[in-house]
Scaffold this motif. Structure first.
Motif, PDB file in Angstrom:
ATOM      1  N   THR A  48      96.140  36.268  76.555  1.00  0.00           N
ATOM      2  CA  THR A  48      94.967  35.318  76.841  1.00  0.00           C
ATOM      3  C   THR A  48      94.331  35.735  78.055  1.00  0.00           C
ATOM      4  N   TRP A  49      93.162  36.172  78.182  1.00  0.00           N
ATOM      5  CA  TRP A  49      92.375  36.247  79.366  1.00  0.00           C
ATOM      6  C   TRP A  49      91.500  35.138  79.844  1.00  0.00           C
ATOM      7  N   THR A  50      91.603  34.566  80.844  1.00  0.00           N
ATOM      8  CA  THR A  50      90.886  33.666  81.475  1.00  0.00           C
ATOM      9  C   THR A  50      89.609  34.135  82.363  1.00  0.00           C
ATOM     10  N   TYR A  51      88.599  33.702  82.306  1.00  0.00           N
ATOM     11  CA  TYR A  51      87.401  33.903  83.345  1.00  0.00           C
ATOM     12  C   TYR A  51      86.949  32.765  83.958  1.00  0.00           C
ATOM     13  N   GLU A  52      86.711  32.772  85.128  1.00  0.00           N
ATOM     14  CA  GLU A  52      86.085  31.514  85.846  1.00  0.00           C
ATOM     15  C   GLU A  52      84.859  31.912  86.463  1.00  0.00           C
ATOM     16  N   ILE A  58      87.630  32.121  77.710  1.00  0.00           N
ATOM     17  CA  ILE A  58      88.910  32.618  77.356  1.00  0.00           C
ATOM     18  C   ILE A  58      88.621  33.826  76.516  1.00  0.00           C
ATOM     19  N   PHE A  59      89.410  34.904  76.316  1.00  0.00           N
ATOM     20  CA  PHE A  59      89.406  35.807  75.214  1.00  0.00           C
ATOM     21  C   PHE A  59      90.891  35.881  75.127  1.00  0.00           C
ATOM     22  N   ILE A  60      91.038  35.687  73.820  1.00  0.00           N
ATOM     23  CA  ILE A  60      92.448  35.723  73.163  1.00  0.00           C
ATOM     24  C   ILE A  60      92.474  37.257  72.149  1.00  0.00           C
ATOM     25  N   ARG A  64      98.159  42.073  66.104  1.00  0.00           N
ATOM     26  CA  ARG A  64      98.392  41.671  64.719  1.00  0.00           C
ATOM     27  C   ARG A  64      99.699  42.266  64.033  1.00  0.00           C
ATOM     28  N   ARG A  65      99.774  43.726  64.367  1.00  0.00           N
ATOM     29  CA  ARG A  65     100.770  44.380  63.624  1.00  0.00           C
ATOM     30  C   ARG A  65     101.820  44.798  64.459  1.00  0.00           C
ATOM     31  N   GLY A  66     102.143  44.258  65.649  1.00  0.00           N
ATOM     32  CA  GLY A  66     103.294  44.469  66.526  1.00  0.00           C
ATOM     33  C   GLY A  66     103.248  45.859  66.939  1.00  0.00           C
ATOM     34  N   THR A  67     102.179  46.440  66.929  1.00  0.00           N
ATOM     35  CA  THR A  67     102.229  48.099  67.373  1.00  0.00           C
ATOM     36  C   THR A  67     101.335  48.517  68.809  1.00  0.00           C
ATOM     37  N   GLY A  68     101.123  47.429  69.410  1.00  0.00           N
ATOM     38  CA  GLY A  68     100.527  47.517  70.807  1.00  0.00           C
ATOM     39  C   GLY A  68      98.962  47.576  70.682  1.00  0.00           C
ATOM     40  N   VAL A  69      98.432  47.603  69.463  1.00  0.00           N
ATOM     41  CA  VAL A  69      96.953  47.463  69.295  1.00  0.00           C
ATOM     42  C   VAL A  69      96.305  46.057  69.183  1.00  0.00           C
ATOM     43  N   TYR A  70      95.661  45.593  70.409  1.00  0.00           N
ATOM     44  CA  TYR A  70      95.126  44.372  70.615  1.00  0.00           C
ATOM     45  C   TYR A  70      93.684  44.130  69.726  1.00  0.00           C
ATOM     46  N   GLU A  71      93.747  43.130  69.108  1.00  0.00           N
ATOM     47  CA  GLU A  71      92.195  42.729  68.517  1.00  0.00           C
ATOM     48  C   GLU A  71      91.712  41.589  69.366  1.00  0.00           C
ATOM     49  N   LEU A  72      90.590  41.192  69.489  1.00  0.00           N
ATOM     50  CA  LEU A  72      90.246  40.069  69.991  1.00  0.00           C
ATOM     51  C   LEU A  72      89.740  39.328  68.744  1.00  0.00           C
ATOM     52  N   VAL A  73      90.363  38.055  68.885  1.00  0.00           N
ATOM     53  CA  VAL A  73      90.363  37.203  67.722  1.00  0.00           C
ATOM     54  C   VAL A  73      89.799  35.979  68.057  1.00  0.00           C
ATOM     55  N   HIS A  74      89.513  35.680  69.427  1.00  0.00           N
ATOM     56  CA  HIS A  74      88.786  34.421  69.700  1.00  0.00           C
ATOM     57  C   HIS A  74      88.265  34.542  71.261  1.00  0.00           C
ATOM     58  N   SER A  75      87.235  33.919  71.295  1.00  0.00           N
ATOM     59  CA  SER A  75      86.546  33.792  72.686  1.00  0.00           C
ATOM     60  C   SER A  75      85.815  32.592  72.730  1.00  0.00           C
ATOM     61  N   THR A  76      85.549  31.938  73.924  1.00  0.00           N
ATOM     62  CA  THR A  76      84.634  30.931  74.152  1.00  0.00           C
ATOM     63  C   THR A  76      83.356  31.447  75.067  1.00  0.00           C
ATOM     64  N   GLU A  80      80.282  36.158  71.791  1.00  0.00           N
ATOM     65  CA  GLU A  80      81.505  37.110  71.727  1.00  0.00           C
ATOM     66  C   GLU A  80      81.951  36.319  70.297  1.00  0.00           C
ATOM     67  N   LEU A  81      83.105  36.760  69.823  1.00  0.00           N
ATOM     68  CA  LEU A  81      83.660  36.403  68.604  1.00  0.00           C
ATOM     69  C   LEU A  81      84.216  34.691  68.793  1.00  0.00           C
ATOM     70  N   TYR A  82      83.714  33.978  68.156  1.00  0.00           N
ATOM     71  CA  TYR A  82      84.248  32.527  68.364  1.00  0.00           C
ATOM     72  C   TYR A  82      84.855  32.327  67.036  1.00  0.00           C
ATOM     73  N   ASN A  83      86.295  31.761  66.981  1.00  0.00           N
ATOM     74  CA  ASN A  83      87.132  31.719  65.922  1.00  0.00           C
ATOM     75  C   ASN A  83      88.053  30.718  66.202  1.00  0.00           C
ATOM     76  N   PRO A  84      87.838  29.454  66.594  1.00  0.00           N
ATOM     77  CA  PRO A  84      89.007  28.555  66.995  1.00  0.00           C
ATOM     78  C   PRO A  84      90.111  28.269  65.960  1.00  0.00           C
ATOM     79  N   ASN A  85      90.016  28.770  64.741  1.00  0.00           N
ATOM     80  CA  ASN A  85      91.044  28.573  63.914  1.00  0.00           C
ATOM     81  C   ASN A  85      91.665  30.037  63.496  1.00  0.00           C
TER      82      ASN A  85
END
Length: 91
Positions: A48-52, A58-60, A64-76, A80-85
């Motif tokens: 989780t990255w937070t910008y002030e 925030i950017f989360i 997902r696969r445990g391989t070190g490949v990170y996907e953006l799944v939510h941001s405020t 940007e991608l907004y998916n609080p769920n």
């Protein structure tokens, strides 16, 4: 861009600047705060990255696969991608 290419490369044939983390870093710079955790329930990483800057955003990123490949799944951040769920579909 060089920092992103060097730091966020995790997929063969894909530069770090082409990853979600690399794109966010290039666009917004380094985060004000960073919280790296591993989900106890499934053993996968969440970064989780937070910008002030003119507010708190925030950017989360989720490995997902445990391989070190990170996907953006939510941001405020607007535009940007907004998916609080995101947790409902991440596992």
């Amino acid at each position: 861009m060089k920092y992103s290419d060097d730091t966020f490369t995790s997929q063969p044939g894909k530069r770090g600047s082409e990853t979600d983390k690399g794109r966010v870093y290039i666009k917004y710079g380094p985060p004000s705060e960073r919280d790296y955790t591993t989900s106890a329930a499934i053993g996968k990483a969440i970064d989780t990255w937070t910008y002030e800057k003119s507010g708190r955003y925030i950017f989360i990123f989720f490995d997902r696969r445990g391989t070190g490949v990170y996907e953006l799944v939510h941001s405020t951040m607007s535009g940007e991608l907004y998916n609080p769920n995101w947790q409902d579909t991440a596992f």
